[in-house]
Design a protein around this motif. Structure first.
Motif, mmCIF file in Angstrom:
data_model
loop_
_atom_site.group_PDB
_atom_site.id
_atom_site.type_symbol
_atom_site.label_atom_id
_atom_site.label_comp_id
_atom_site.label_asym_id
_atom_site.label_seq_id
_atom_site.Cartn_x
_atom_site.Cartn_y
_atom_site.Cartn_z
ATOM 1 N N VAL A 30 13.581 87.785 -58.304
ATOM 2 C CA VAL A 30 12.118 87.838 -58.296
ATOM 3 C C VAL A 30 11.538 86.474 -57.942
ATOM 4 O O VAL A 30 10.545 86.369 -57.216
ATOM 5 N N TYR A 31 12.170 85.406 -58.432
ATOM 6 C CA TYR A 31 11.656 84.047 -58.208
ATOM 7 C C TYR A 31 12.491 83.309 -57.160
ATOM 8 O O TYR A 31 12.763 82.117 -57.288
ATOM 9 N N ARG A 32 12.862 84.030 -56.111
ATOM 10 C CA ARG A 32 13.752 83.458 -55.097
ATOM 11 C C ARG A 32 13.170 82.194 -54.479
ATOM 12 O O ARG A 32 13.879 81.200 -54.276
ATOM 13 N N GLY A 33 11.877 82.210 -54.143
ATOM 14 C CA GLY A 33 11.262 81.046 -53.526
ATOM 15 C C GLY A 33 11.329 79.823 -54.413
ATOM 16 O O GLY A 33 11.666 78.715 -53.958
ATOM 17 N N ASP A 36 14.987 78.602 -54.638
ATOM 18 C CA ASP A 36 15.407 77.870 -53.437
ATOM 19 C C ASP A 36 14.852 76.451 -53.437
ATOM 20 O O ASP A 36 15.541 75.493 -53.041
ATOM 21 N N TYR A 37 13.614 76.320 -53.875
ATOM 22 C CA TYR A 37 13.008 74.991 -53.890
ATOM 23 C C TYR A 37 13.704 74.092 -54.897
ATOM 24 O O TYR A 37 14.057 72.941 -54.604
ATOM 25 N N TYR A 38 13.923 74.609 -56.120
ATOM 26 C CA TYR A 38 14.605 73.814 -57.134
ATOM 27 C C TYR A 38 16.007 73.415 -56.667
ATOM 28 O O TYR A 38 16.446 72.282 -56.880
ATOM 29 N N ALA A 39 16.730 74.365 -56.059
ATOM 30 C CA ALA A 39 18.088 74.086 -55.597
ATOM 31 C C ALA A 39 18.091 72.982 -54.550
ATOM 32 O O ALA A 39 18.956 72.087 -54.560
ATOM 33 N N TRP A 57 18.070 71.652 -62.258
ATOM 34 C CA TRP A 57 18.921 72.841 -62.324
ATOM 35 C C TRP A 57 18.633 73.643 -63.596
ATOM 36 O O TRP A 57 18.675 74.867 -63.591
ATOM 37 N N GLN A 58 18.319 72.934 -64.684
ATOM 38 C CA GLN A 58 18.021 73.602 -65.952
ATOM 39 C C GLN A 58 16.818 74.531 -65.815
ATOM 40 O O GLN A 58 16.754 75.594 -66.434
ATOM 41 N N GLN A 59 15.847 74.155 -64.966
ATOM 42 C CA GLN A 59 14.662 74.979 -64.775
ATOM 43 C C GLN A 59 14.979 76.297 -64.071
ATOM 44 O O GLN A 59 14.193 77.245 -64.132
ATOM 45 N N CYS A 60 16.132 76.365 -63.413
ATOM 46 C CA CYS A 60 16.516 77.601 -62.722
ATOM 47 C C CYS A 60 17.033 78.669 -63.693
ATOM 48 O O CYS A 60 16.933 79.870 -63.393
ATOM 49 N N GLN A 97 7.218 68.363 -51.498
ATOM 50 C CA GLN A 97 6.217 69.422 -51.528
ATOM 51 C C GLN A 97 6.336 70.186 -52.833
ATOM 52 O O GLN A 97 7.421 70.613 -53.212
ATOM 53 N N PRO A 98 5.271 70.333 -53.585
ATOM 54 C CA PRO A 98 5.362 71.026 -54.860
ATOM 55 C C PRO A 98 5.632 72.505 -54.662
ATOM 56 O O PRO A 98 5.359 73.068 -53.606
ATOM 57 N N VAL A 99 6.187 73.125 -55.718
ATOM 58 C CA VAL A 99 6.402 74.562 -55.682
ATOM 59 C C VAL A 99 5.057 75.253 -55.568
ATOM 60 O O VAL A 99 4.107 74.926 -56.280
ATOM 61 N N ARG A 100 4.960 76.185 -54.686
ATOM 62 C CA ARG A 100 3.710 76.921 -54.537
ATOM 63 C C ARG A 100 3.571 77.905 -55.685
ATOM 64 O O ARG A 100 4.314 78.862 -55.794
#
Length: 336
Positions: A30-33, A36-39, A57-60, A97-100
């Motif tokens: 569901v939170y793929r975007g 991907d950004y965190y990774a 990584w912990q936030q993932c 770039q921040p997460v949208r």
């Protein structure tokens, strides 16, 4: 007359339960975007700043199913990075770039959506009830109920759509991000019935103060019934959200109660399609959660004291509402 908290899949736009991590339609996270950004950011930081990379990584982890290979891989990477933290750490350069993040509606647009759907619902209920004042009173009590959810969402800083009123269903708030855990989901779920019950009780007090206005007692009855019905422990009803912090096994009791209500209505010559819809909407989340019951799901890890307090409040509110309905049945005459 249900309150539905949902989240939207970032890949295909499918509306899903609030705790969904994998889309039932496209199969993507569901939170793929966001993942991907965190990774991407964590990978860039691993060599120069393992501590901050591990934190990213912990936030993932809350965004992934605990039984997924990706979840286990990230656990291993965090463990490896923790062994590297003896090296001199550097400050990470600013993220490009921040997460949208999904945004709330602008205040004007949100008010228009809510008021517009309220007007449509009131017009339809006026035809059904044969009384415009009763329809308006019922919709106002629903708005008070919805604002209880809105206040709880504000408290947790969760982004969501404004309340949208749907005739014969109630209203829906579309969560644009999931609650952090089952306790937050429970508090958001409790906000509606709690504030809604206060509104209905105030309406009941006015009814006995001004007995020549039957619209007040009728509105109070509908408001109390609405909030009591929403306490059934079945997602996506508020009771299902509340009992997520107690035990998902209570959802099975909710299914039994809902089936009993449906067959009772059938014996009265009423085919309650709304109960059927809620029943089948509830099944996927209940099945998915109970199938994973042997796993250590972080989402459902609620402190015991908090769960007990929520359980006492939940049972207490249900008892009060049942008592009020019986009181109205004995002491008042309803005219619909």
């Amino acid at each position: 007359m249900s309150e539905s908290h949902v989240v939207t899949c970032g890949s295909c736009g499918q509306i899903l339960p609030a705790d969904a991590l994998v889309c039932s339609r496209c199969g993507n996270f569901v939170y793929r975007g966001r993942l991907d950004y965190y990774a991407s950011q964590a990978t860039q930081l691993e060599a120069g700043n393992p501590a901050q990379a591990a934190a990213i990584w912990q936030q993932c982890l809350p965004l992934l199913p605990p039984n997924s290979p990706q979840y286990q891989n990230i656990i291993q990477r965090i463990a490896q990075l923790s062994q590297m933290q003896g090296q001199p750490l550097q400050y990470a350069r600013p993220m490009a770039q921040p997460v949208r993040q999904p945004q709330n509606d602008k205040p004007g647009a949100a008010i228009l959506k809510t008021l517009g759907s309220m007007v449509i619902s009131a017009a339809i209920y006026a035809v059904v009830f044969g009384s415009l004042p009763l329809a308006i009173g019922f919709v106002i009590l629903m708005l008070i109920h919805e604002m209880g959810h809105v206040f709880a969402l504000w408290y947790y800083g969760l982004r969501a759509s404004p309340p949208i009123f749907i005739p014969f269903v109630g209203a829906m708030i579309n969560l644009r991000e999931s609650p952090p855990d089952a306790l937050a989901e429970s508090v958001v779920g409790m906000g509606g019935p709690l504030l809604g019950s206060i509104g209905a009780i105030l309406c009941l007090a006015l009814a006995f103060e001004f007995p020549h206005y039957p619209v007040l007692i009728n509105s109070a009855f509908l408001g109390i019934f609405l909030n009591l019905f929403n306490l059934l422990p079945v997602p996506p009803l508020d009771g299902g959200r509340i009992t997520a912090a107690l035990s998902p096994w209570l959802w099975l009791l909710g299914l039994i109660l809902m089936a009993a209500l449906y067959f009772y209505d059938l014996r009265q010559g009423v085919n309650d399609w709304l109960l059927l819809i809620i029943f089948f909407v509830a099944l996927p989340r209940i099945r998915r959660t109970l199938q994973m019951r042997h796993q250590d799901l972080p989402y459902y890890q609620v402190p015991r004291k908090a769960a007990v307090r929520m359980g006492v409040l939940y049972v207490g509110l249900a008892v009060v509402l049942i008592g009020l309905l019986e009181y109205i049945r004995v002491r008042a005459t309803l005219n619909f």
